[in-house]
Design an enzyme around this catalytic site. Structure first.
Site, PDB file in Angstrom:
ATOM      1  N   ILE A  22       0.846  -1.194   0.000  1.00 23.62           N
ATOM      2  CA  ILE A  22       0.000   0.000   0.000  1.00 23.62           C
ATOM      3  C   ILE A  22       0.876   1.237   0.000  1.00 23.62           C
ATOM      4  CG2 ILE A  22      -1.811   1.247   1.242  1.00 23.62           C
ATOM      5  CD1 ILE A  22      -2.257  -1.550   2.747  1.00 23.62           C
ATOM      6  N   CYS A  23       0.636   2.116  -0.935  1.00 23.25           N
ATOM      7  CA  CYS A  23       1.339   3.395  -0.986  1.00 23.25           C
ATOM      8  C   CYS A  23       0.460   4.415  -0.265  1.00 23.25           C
ATOM      9  CB  CYS A  23       1.593   3.809  -2.434  1.00 23.25           C
ATOM     10  SG  CYS A  23       2.455   5.379  -2.578  1.00 23.25           S
ATOM     11  N   ALA A  24       0.712   4.587   1.023  1.00 16.13           N
ATOM     12  CA  ALA A  24      -0.050   5.535   1.844  1.00 16.13           C
ATOM     13  C   ALA A  24       0.923   6.240   2.776  1.00 16.13           C
ATOM     14  CB  ALA A  24      -1.128   4.813   2.652  1.00 16.13           C
TER      15      ALA A  24
END
Length: 152
Positions: A92-94
């Site tokens: 996840i790119c968060a």
């Protein structure tokens, strides 16, 4: 003597067991202070209506100073959500999992944020660099230096 990490995780786990999880989030397994699993479902009308995903949290001894390694579980029969910030390997790119992590955030706060991220999705698509990323990605998503773009 218990570490800061184990004391904090014990406190969070007790709160989850006493107060329950927010709607659409369920604790699946938390047998120790190294790995926890949750299911997450977007409530109401969304592109992910009636879909359920599993999140894995891995904690290192520096938690909560350092963020947990969080990813969607991808196994036979389970896929990561198709989302512009979720790679097909579950990473996840968060920013809250990277440079905007704060020790005041909790496991449940991360779940709620990811639930909200899914709820606000306008188009189901993988990140532009998905194929290249998963070919070279480390097993632990924390070892990736993501570039965070503002969706607005």
């Amino acid at each position: 003597m218990a570490s800061i990490s184990s004391r904090r995780l014990a406190k969070e786990l007790m709160e989850i067991k006493n107060d329950g999880c927010p709607v659409g989030i369920n604790l699946v397994k938390a047998d120790d202070f190294s790995t926890w699993w949750f299911t997450i479902q977007v409530m109401g009308e969304s592109l992910y209506k009636n879909e359920q995903f599993t999140l894995q949290f891995r904690f290192d001894p520096q938690y909560p100073i350092s963020s947990p390694a969080v990813q969607f579980v991808v196994t036979d029969g389970k896929e990561a959500p198709v989302h512009p910030h979720v790679y097909s390997n579950g990473h996840i790119c968060a920013s809250i999992l990277g440079n905007e992590w704060s020790p005041v955030l909790s496991v449940i706060a991360v779940c709620v944020t990811l639930q909200s991220m899914l709820a606000s999705c306008k188009e189901k698509q993988r990140p532009i660099d998905n194929d290249r990323y998963i070919k070279h990605a480390p097993e632990n998503p924390k070892k990736t230096r993501f570039h965070y773009d503002d969706d607005t």
